[in-house]
Enzyme design. Structure first.
Site, short mmCIF file in Angstrom:
data_model
loop_
_atom_site.label_atom_id
_atom_site.label_comp_id
_atom_site.label_asym_id
_atom_site.label_seq_id
_atom_site.Cartn_x
_atom_site.Cartn_y
_atom_site.Cartn_z
N ILE A 8 35.68 39.41 48.00
CA ILE A 8 35.72 39.65 46.55
C ILE A 8 37.26 39.47 46.17
O ILE A 8 38.22 40.08 46.72
CB ILE A 8 35.61 41.23 46.37
CG1 ILE A 8 34.00 41.52 47.14
CG2 ILE A 8 35.35 41.43 44.97
CD1 ILE A 8 32.87 40.72 46.70
N THR A 48 43.81 39.58 39.01
CA THR A 48 45.47 39.55 38.89
C THR A 48 45.89 38.80 40.01
O THR A 48 47.21 38.29 39.73
CB THR A 48 45.95 41.13 39.25
OG1 THR A 48 45.20 41.71 40.48
CG2 THR A 48 45.71 42.37 38.22
N ASN A 49 45.49 38.51 41.01
CA ASN A 49 46.10 37.46 42.25
C ASN A 49 44.90 36.62 42.47
O ASN A 49 44.71 36.55 43.66
CB ASN A 49 46.71 38.65 43.21
CG ASN A 49 47.63 39.35 42.77
OD1 ASN A 49 48.70 39.08 42.40
ND2 ASN A 49 47.34 40.88 43.25
N GLY A 64 38.93 46.30 41.86
CA GLY A 64 38.94 47.62 41.21
C GLY A 64 38.27 48.87 42.15
O GLY A 64 37.34 48.38 43.06
N GLY A 73 42.58 50.86 47.97
CA GLY A 73 42.55 51.72 46.97
C GLY A 73 43.66 51.23 45.93
O GLY A 73 44.45 50.32 46.06
N CYS A 106 49.54 45.14 43.36
CA CYS A 106 49.30 46.56 43.13
C CYS A 106 50.38 47.51 44.07
O CYS A 106 50.44 48.54 43.80
CB CYS A 106 48.06 46.75 44.02
SG CYS A 106 47.86 46.24 45.59
#
Length: 509
Positions: free
Chosen positions: A114, A118-119, A199, A217, A250
């Protein structure tokens, strides 16, 4: 007949998994040398296309900075390759001749990957490489807002792998992703492991799928500038880190905590490095842009330039502003500056003491970053060790850029685009996930210790015989009573005594 998008997506996923399973079974026969050749070619091909993929990612997602995404693609390809190239992942990987234990690696099978928006390209390359290295197949579900660039990254890796001899279908993807197809992929009977970067909801779905899963997380990373830090150097690194790819990693610092006695120096250096310090009125306006509802991040600010975010709030800032900073005293879901912002926006907290600094960092982590990362700037080794012992995080970056330090670019940590949060964050691992996490190990163990097994004592046999005899007598009496006439007067005790005498005579013979 034209099927709707969801049905097409699910069917495409099923076809990709089927091809991946067939390819993986063939790949099982490959030697370590063959595997290493395939991984090298795929990594090299992705590295060459780093700039092209970065441009595609920024164009499609509207997030980040091309030059910075290029660096992330380079880390996800060649830095990852260099970190895993010498690892044994096929057959016998270790032999302990003293303990007489031999370890043999075997793959999971088909992995569900998955990928976040963002990246998108760097994470896709990274996951493809560690799957190839471990003789696994992988089927990827891209983020709907990053489909083209993610699929292109996977195609580059797949084509290079096939040219190097890999079976076709070893790297698969869903070109028409949907939430339904992603959920079905994670639950598919032929999927053996889930590698989820995304997410919180998606990661929870991975963990509840019934399959082994590596998830990550959220990262609400505090950054503590302790009084012994070299302030000018520290602030320069912090701003470089926060503005890197506009804050989309993150592990990027989210809030600065600074000791009172170096606050003024810190504020000066923030301004010198392109930060804009918001006044109270501007802060109140920007809060509504950051978080329209308590605890909810506005996705429109993710990965955007500081100047653009300021314009969204109707705030005029100097051209070239790299980061927006507002002083804050509170922490909570209803405090927008204290949440993970995934953009070049900082909260600035002032600590009156070392203990208060630790308390602020802990509150920020408890709000949404437990288990992830913490950034620390200090020249006091005792402070660093104290934070390492007490903070509920899996990695602490000291005197470096947290964003790229956490993924292994400026530290000795394993290069990775999937950062585990351990039990603090509800994850199965606290590691930077890499190839070694995608293999199982079976162990061949020879006997090395003599053990004397004691024989049962005679009394144990006597107890068993006595118990067995009693059960036999009860059984025979029950059978006799069932066969006699109901009208007959029978003394059960008398029959039991008779049977017992017969059995004793039989046993003595």
């Amino acid at each position: 007949m034209q099927f709707d998008h969801d049905l097409q997506s699910i069917q495409e996923m099923r076809d990709a998994v089927k091809r991946a399973k067939e390819a993986q079974l063939k790949y099982m026969a490959f030697s370590q040398e063959q595997v290493d050749e395939i991984v090298q070619k795929a990594a090299g091909a992705a590295y060459v296309k780093s700039l092209q993929l970065a441009q595609m990612a920024v164009e499609e997602t509207g997030m980040g900075i091309v030059e910075h995404k290029k660096i992330k693609n380079e880390v996800g390809s060649m830095a990852v390759y260099e970190s895993i190239k010498d690892e044994k992942t096929v057959g016998i990987i270790r032999e302990d001749r003293v303990r007489k234990v031999t370890e043999v690696a075997y793959p999971y099978g088909v992995i569900a990957g998955i990928i976040p928006t963002t990246n998108p390209t760097s994470t896709a390359i990274f996951k493809a490489l560690i799957a190839l290295k471990t003789r696994n197949a992988i089927v990827v579900s891209p983020h709907p807002r990053a489909v083209k660039c993610t699929v292109e990254a996977l195609k580059i890796c797949s084509e290079a792998a096939v040219q190097a001899g890999a079976p076709e279908g070893l790297i698969g993807w869903i070109s028409k992703p949907s939430m339904g197809a992603t959920n079905e992929l994670m639950k598919h009977g032929d999927v053996n492991l889930i590698l989820a970067t995304g997410g919180g909801g998606l990661v929870r779905a991975a963990y509840s799928s019934g399959k082994p899963a590596y998830g990550v997380g959220p990262g609400n990373v505090p950054c503590y500038i302790e009084k012994t830090a070299k302030v000018a150097q520290s602030v320069s690194m912090i701003i470089d880190s926060k503005s890197f790819d506009n804050g989309t990693i993150c592990a990027t610092e989210q809030s600065i905590v600074v000791d009172r006695n170096i606050k003024e120096m810190t504020m000066r250096e923030l301004r010198n490095n392109g930060a804009y310090l918001l006044n109270n009125e501007e802060k109140a306006i920007l809060e509504k842009v950051i978080s329209p509802a308590p605890g909810k991040l506005n996705p429109d600010i993710v990965g955007q330039y500081a100047v653009k975010i300021a314009e969204m709030a109707g705030i005029t800032v100097p051209e070239g502003t790299r980061v927006l900073v507002a002083e804050e005293t509170k922490v909570g879901k209803d405090v927008p500056f204290s949440i993970e912002k995934l953009s070049p926006i900082f909260a600035l907290y002032t600590a009156e003491s070392y203990q208060e600094a630790k308390e602020i960092c802990l509150k920020l982590l408890n709000l949404g970053g437990r288990g992830h990362s913490l950034s620390l700037h200090t020249n006091d080794e005792a402070v660093a060790k104290d934070f390492a012992l007490e903070m509920p995080v899996s990695r602490l970056m000291v005197n470096t850029l947290s964003s790229i330090g956490a993924v292994g670019a400026t530290t000795g940590l394993m290069p990775s685009l999937t950062l585990g949060c351990g039990s603090f964050g509800g994850n199965i691992t606290s590691d930077n996930v890499t190839a070694r996490h995608l293999i199982n190990i079976k162990r061949l163990a020879y006997g090395t210790k003599e053990v004397s097994i004691p024989k049962p004592s005679p009394s144990s046999f006597s107890a068993i015989k006595e118990d067995t005899g009693k059960r036999d007598v009860d059984h025979i009496v029950d059978q006799v009573l069932q066969q006699v006439s109901p009208t007959s007067e029978i003394d059960a005790k008398m029959i039991a005594e008779m049977v017992n005498q017969v059995m004793q005579k039989y046993q003595t013979n």
